[in-house]
Design a protein around this motif. Structure first.
Motif, PDB file in Angstrom:
ATOM      1  N   GLN A  44       1.170  -1.239   0.371  1.00 36.65           N
ATOM      2  CA  GLN A  44       0.166  -0.498   0.070  1.00 36.65           C
ATOM      3  C   GLN A  44       0.708   1.237   0.199  1.00 36.65           C
ATOM      4  O   GLN A  44       2.015   1.476   0.950  1.00 36.65           O
ATOM      5  N   SER A  45       0.637   2.180  -0.429  1.00 42.92           N
ATOM      6  CA  SER A  45       1.340   3.927  -0.929  1.00 42.92           C
ATOM      7  C   SER A  45       1.048   4.805   0.143  1.00 42.92           C
ATOM      8  O   SER A  45       0.046   4.292   0.636  1.00 42.92           O
ATOM      9  N   TYR A  46       2.260   5.239   0.614  1.00 39.84           N
ATOM     10  CA  TYR A  46       2.151   6.320   1.560  1.00 39.84           C
ATOM     11  C   TYR A  46       2.544   8.021   1.117  1.00 39.84           C
ATOM     12  O   TYR A  46       2.702   8.167   1.216  1.00 39.84           O
ATOM     13  N   GLY A  47       3.667   7.555   0.007  1.00 44.79           N
ATOM     14  CA  GLY A  47       4.378   8.213  -0.594  1.00 44.79           C
ATOM     15  C   GLY A  47       4.748   7.653  -2.393  1.00 44.79           C
ATOM     16  O   GLY A  47       4.318   6.921  -2.983  1.00 44.79           O
ATOM     17  N   PRO A  48       5.711   9.252  -2.742  1.00 39.86           N
ATOM     18  CA  PRO A  48       6.018   8.880  -4.263  1.00 39.86           C
ATOM     19  C   PRO A  48       7.170   7.674  -4.666  1.00 39.86           C
ATOM     20  O   PRO A  48       6.734   6.812  -5.804  1.00 39.86           O
ATOM     21  N   SER A  49       7.877   7.506  -3.651  1.00 36.63           N
ATOM     22  CA  SER A  49       9.049   5.815  -4.147  1.00 36.63           C
ATOM     23  C   SER A  49       8.600   4.817  -4.003  1.00 36.63           C
ATOM     24  O   SER A  49       7.433   4.468  -3.086  1.00 36.63           O
ATOM     25  N   LYS A  50       9.002   4.038  -4.382  1.00 31.10           N
ATOM     26  CA  LYS A  50       8.692   2.532  -5.001  1.00 31.10           C
ATOM     27  C   LYS A  50       9.005   1.736  -3.286  1.00 31.10           C
ATOM     28  O   LYS A  50       7.872   1.208  -2.967  1.00 31.10           O
ATOM     29  N   ARG A  51       9.940   2.626  -2.605  1.00 30.56           N
ATOM     30  CA  ARG A  51       9.730   1.777  -1.087  1.00 30.56           C
ATOM     31  C   ARG A  51       9.159   2.709  -0.352  1.00 30.56           C
ATOM     32  O   ARG A  51       9.198   2.720   0.674  1.00 30.56           O
ATOM     33  N   GLN A  52       8.642   3.251  -0.270  1.00 31.82           N
ATOM     34  CA  GLN A  52       7.167   3.973   0.541  1.00 31.82           C
ATOM     35  C   GLN A  52       6.086   3.366   0.408  1.00 31.82           C
ATOM     36  O   GLN A  52       4.527   3.531  -0.667  1.00 31.82           O
ATOM     37  N   ARG A  53       5.622   2.227   0.843  1.00 38.04           N
ATOM     38  CA  ARG A  53       4.709   1.693   0.975  1.00 38.04           C
ATOM     39  C   ARG A  53       4.724   0.724   2.399  1.00 38.04           C
ATOM     40  O   ARG A  53       5.479   1.153   3.289  1.00 38.04           O
ATOM     41  N   TYR A  54       3.227   0.024   2.573  1.00 36.47           N
ATOM     42  CA  TYR A  54       3.635  -0.704   4.096  1.00 36.47           C
ATOM     43  C   TYR A  54       2.349  -1.847   3.204  1.00 36.47           C
ATOM     44  O   TYR A  54       1.712  -1.944   2.862  1.00 36.47           O
ATOM     45  N   ASP A  55       2.551  -2.480   4.588  1.00 37.46           N
ATOM     46  CA  ASP A  55       1.327  -3.674   4.756  1.00 37.46           C
ATOM     47  C   ASP A  55       0.797  -3.466   5.722  1.00 37.46           C
ATOM     48  O   ASP A  55       1.519  -3.392   6.760  1.00 37.46           O
ATOM     49  N   LEU A  56      -0.487  -4.295   5.177  1.00 38.74           N
ATOM     50  CA  LEU A  56      -1.348  -4.020   6.791  1.00 38.74           C
ATOM     51  C   LEU A  56      -2.536  -5.422   6.601  1.00 38.74           C
ATOM     52  O   LEU A  56      -2.508  -5.734   6.087  1.00 38.74           O
ATOM     53  N   PHE A  57      -1.597  -5.695   8.406  1.00 36.82           N
ATOM     54  CA  PHE A  57      -2.599  -6.862   8.436  1.00 36.82           C
ATOM     55  C   PHE A  57      -3.831  -6.910   9.739  1.00 36.82           C
ATOM     56  O   PHE A  57      -3.074  -5.999  10.518  1.00 36.82           O
ATOM     57  N   TRP A  75      19.727   2.547   9.090  1.00 36.81           N
ATOM     58  CA  TRP A  75      18.491   3.067   8.011  1.00 36.81           C
ATOM     59  C   TRP A  75      19.352   3.468   6.214  1.00 36.81           C
ATOM     60  O   TRP A  75      19.054   4.046   6.129  1.00 36.81           O
ATOM     61  N   MET A  76      20.223   2.035   5.964  1.00 35.21           N
ATOM     62  CA  MET A  76      20.454   1.403   5.319  1.00 35.21           C
ATOM     63  C   MET A  76      19.622   0.269   4.657  1.00 35.21           C
ATOM     64  O   MET A  76      20.866  -0.076   3.375  1.00 35.21           O
ATOM     65  N   LYS A  77      19.897  -0.710   5.493  1.00 34.95           N
ATOM     66  CA  LYS A  77      19.174  -2.326   5.082  1.00 34.95           C
ATOM     67  C   LYS A  77      17.966  -2.377   5.039  1.00 34.95           C
ATOM     68  O   LYS A  77      16.946  -1.818   5.933  1.00 34.95           O
ATOM     69  N   PHE A  78      17.708  -3.537   4.715  1.00 29.01           N
ATOM     70  CA  PHE A  78      16.125  -3.711   4.855  1.00 29.01           C
ATOM     71  C   PHE A  78      14.685  -3.778   4.203  1.00 29.01           C
ATOM     72  O   PHE A  78      14.976  -2.112   3.470  1.00 29.01           O
ATOM     73  N   HIS A  79      14.030  -3.837   4.064  1.00 29.70           N
ATOM     74  CA  HIS A  79      12.280  -3.735   4.045  1.00 29.70           C
ATOM     75  C   HIS A  79      10.981  -4.263   4.588  1.00 29.70           C
ATOM     76  O   HIS A  79      11.894  -4.703   5.408  1.00 29.70           O
ATOM     77  N   ARG A  80       9.992  -3.973   4.564  1.00 33.62           N
ATOM     78  CA  ARG A  80       9.022  -4.041   5.524  1.00 33.62           C
ATOM     79  C   ARG A  80       8.887  -5.280   5.425  1.00 33.62           C
ATOM     80  O   ARG A  80       8.535  -6.914   6.176  1.00 33.62           O
ATOM     81  N   THR A  81       9.190  -6.663   4.317  1.00 31.30           N
ATOM     82  CA  THR A  81       8.841  -7.928   4.135  1.00 31.30           C
ATOM     83  C   THR A  81      10.074  -8.691   4.796  1.00 31.30           C
ATOM     84  O   THR A  81      10.088 -10.007   4.272  1.00 31.30           O
ATOM     85  N   PHE A  82      10.725  -8.615   5.304  1.00 30.96           N
ATOM     86  CA  PHE A  82      11.411  -8.846   6.356  1.00 30.96           C
ATOM     87  C   PHE A  82      11.197  -9.090   7.747  1.00 30.96           C
ATOM     88  O   PHE A  82      11.116 -10.264   8.623  1.00 30.96           O
ATOM     89  N   PRO A 100       5.011  -0.294   7.500  1.00 27.42           N
ATOM     90  CA  PRO A 100       5.950   0.531   6.795  1.00 27.42           C
ATOM     91  C   PRO A 100       7.751   0.137   5.968  1.00 27.42           C
ATOM     92  O   PRO A 100       8.241  -0.783   6.835  1.00 27.42           O
ATOM     93  N   SER A 101       7.822  -0.122   5.372  1.00 24.53           N
ATOM     94  CA  SER A 101       9.491  -0.212   4.256  1.00 24.53           C
ATOM     95  C   SER A 101       9.765   1.502   4.168  1.00 24.53           C
ATOM     96  O   SER A 101       8.288   3.062   4.342  1.00 24.53           O
ATOM     97  N   TYR A 102      10.870   2.341   4.002  1.00 27.94           N
ATOM     98  CA  TYR A 102      10.826   3.320   3.335  1.00 27.94           C
ATOM     99  C   TYR A 102      12.659   3.227   2.803  1.00 27.94           C
ATOM    100  O   TYR A 102      13.318   2.828   2.551  1.00 27.94           O
ATOM    101  N   THR A 123      -1.160   8.171   6.759  1.00 27.13           N
ATOM    102  CA  THR A 123      -1.412   7.389   5.677  1.00 27.13           C
ATOM    103  C   THR A 123      -2.830   6.084   6.583  1.00 27.13           C
ATOM    104  O   THR A 123      -3.678   6.410   6.454  1.00 27.13           O
ATOM    105  N   ILE A 124      -1.658   5.285   7.244  1.00 25.33           N
ATOM    106  CA  ILE A 124      -2.220   4.477   7.769  1.00 25.33           C
ATOM    107  C   ILE A 124      -3.672   4.060   8.836  1.00 25.33           C
ATOM    108  O   ILE A 124      -4.769   3.720   9.397  1.00 25.33           O
ATOM    109  N   ALA A 125      -3.228   6.182   9.946  1.00 21.09           N
ATOM    110  CA  ALA A 125      -4.123   5.696  10.120  1.00 21.09           C
ATOM    111  C   ALA A 125      -5.094   6.762   9.747  1.00 21.09           C
ATOM    112  O   ALA A 125      -6.498   6.691  10.731  1.00 21.09           O
ATOM    113  N   VAL A 126      -5.464   7.224   8.940  1.00 20.27           N
ATOM    114  CA  VAL A 126      -6.705   6.879   8.275  1.00 20.27           C
ATOM    115  C   VAL A 126      -7.585   5.884   8.115  1.00 20.27           C
ATOM    116  O   VAL A 126      -9.188   5.830   7.945  1.00 20.27           O
TER     117      VAL A 126
END
Length: 262
Positions: A44-57, A75-82, A100-102, A123-126
């Protein structure tokens, strides 16, 4: 002092190289289960770049509120999918969980990541009503602590926050200027101070600083500094190191999960 060694976790953790693959595998299996149950909204998108996404469960039935978990990795590694499987504990309490990832350094600065996480939470709080709890690990601990400072989140969102848990956080970024990682961070005295929660006054919200007892001395210091500066609760988790301290997020009966809802 050898600053690079002081802030290095992996050389002091048995089997450290196996953790990322294990996290990724367990997270993928968790997402597959949640998707099969119709309880996952991914990418799910919260910003313009590809990493500005979140997963919601989402839990079974209506959510009691929202838990946001912010991952680490200097601040240099990993992603929400880990980290998907670390949603299990809050979900079992009936809370929706967003991860979220960033964007990462050096493509962006740490201050930019702070802004991105604030945007993600807004974004998610909405999307999810009710109270909010925040938890973050390592660099993610820094980022959720930054959310406690006036002006980072709008009052309408901040007023919903019930508890914030920085886990093994970096609370004072100034020592990182001395590390080789600063080639990517590009911190100077002013920018490091401007992103150091330990130098800031928090808005009135319950905070628990959590750290593993077997962590590197600098992380024990970083946790203590924040707890003392903010007069926050401070838990030193016996037998836990920097990588396994977050395992308790998977267990609804763990002390960590119980502390998240004081």
């Amino acid at each position: 002092m050898d600053w690079d060694d002081a802030y290095a976790n992996a050389p002091y953790i048995l089997g450290a190289d196996t953790y990322p693959e294990r996290w990724s595998t367990e997270a993928r299996a968790f997402r597959d289960r949640m998707l099969a149950e119709g309880r996952a909204s991914l990418k799910q998108s919260y910003g313009p770049s590809k990493r500005q996404r979140y997963d919601l469960f989402t839990p079974q039935g209506a959510a009691e509120g929202l838990c946001v978990f912010v991952h680490g990795g200097y601040w240099m590694k990993f992603h929400r999918t880990f980290w998907s499987h670390f949603a299990a504990g809050p979900l079992a309490r009936g809370w929706a969980v967003a991860i979220p990832s960033y964007d990462l350094c050096p493509q962006v600065r740490i201050a930019d990541i702070t802004t991105q996480i604030a945007r993600a939470i807004i974004t998610i709080a909405v999307r999810v009503e009710g109270p909010i709890v925040l938890a973050g690990h390592s660099a993610g601990g820094h980022l959720v602590a930054r959310m406690c400072v006036e002006g980072v989140l709008p009052k309408t969102v901040f007023d919903r926050i019930r508890h914030v848990m920085p886990i093994s956080p970096v609370s004072d970024l100034r020592p990182l200027i001395n590390t080789a990682m600063n080639v990517d961070f590009q911190l100077d005295d002013a920018s490091a101070a401007a992103e150091s929660p330990v130098l800031m006054a928090p808005v009135d919200v319950p905070v628990t600083v959590w750290v593993g007892a077997d962590e590197r001395p600098v992380f024990l210091d970083q946790a203590r500094w924040l707890a003392e500066a903010w007069d926050a609760a401070h838990v030193i988790d016996e037998g836990r190191h920097h990588f396994d301290v977050i395992d308790a997020l998977q267990d609804v009966d763990s002390p960590m999960i119980q502390h998240l809802w004081p």
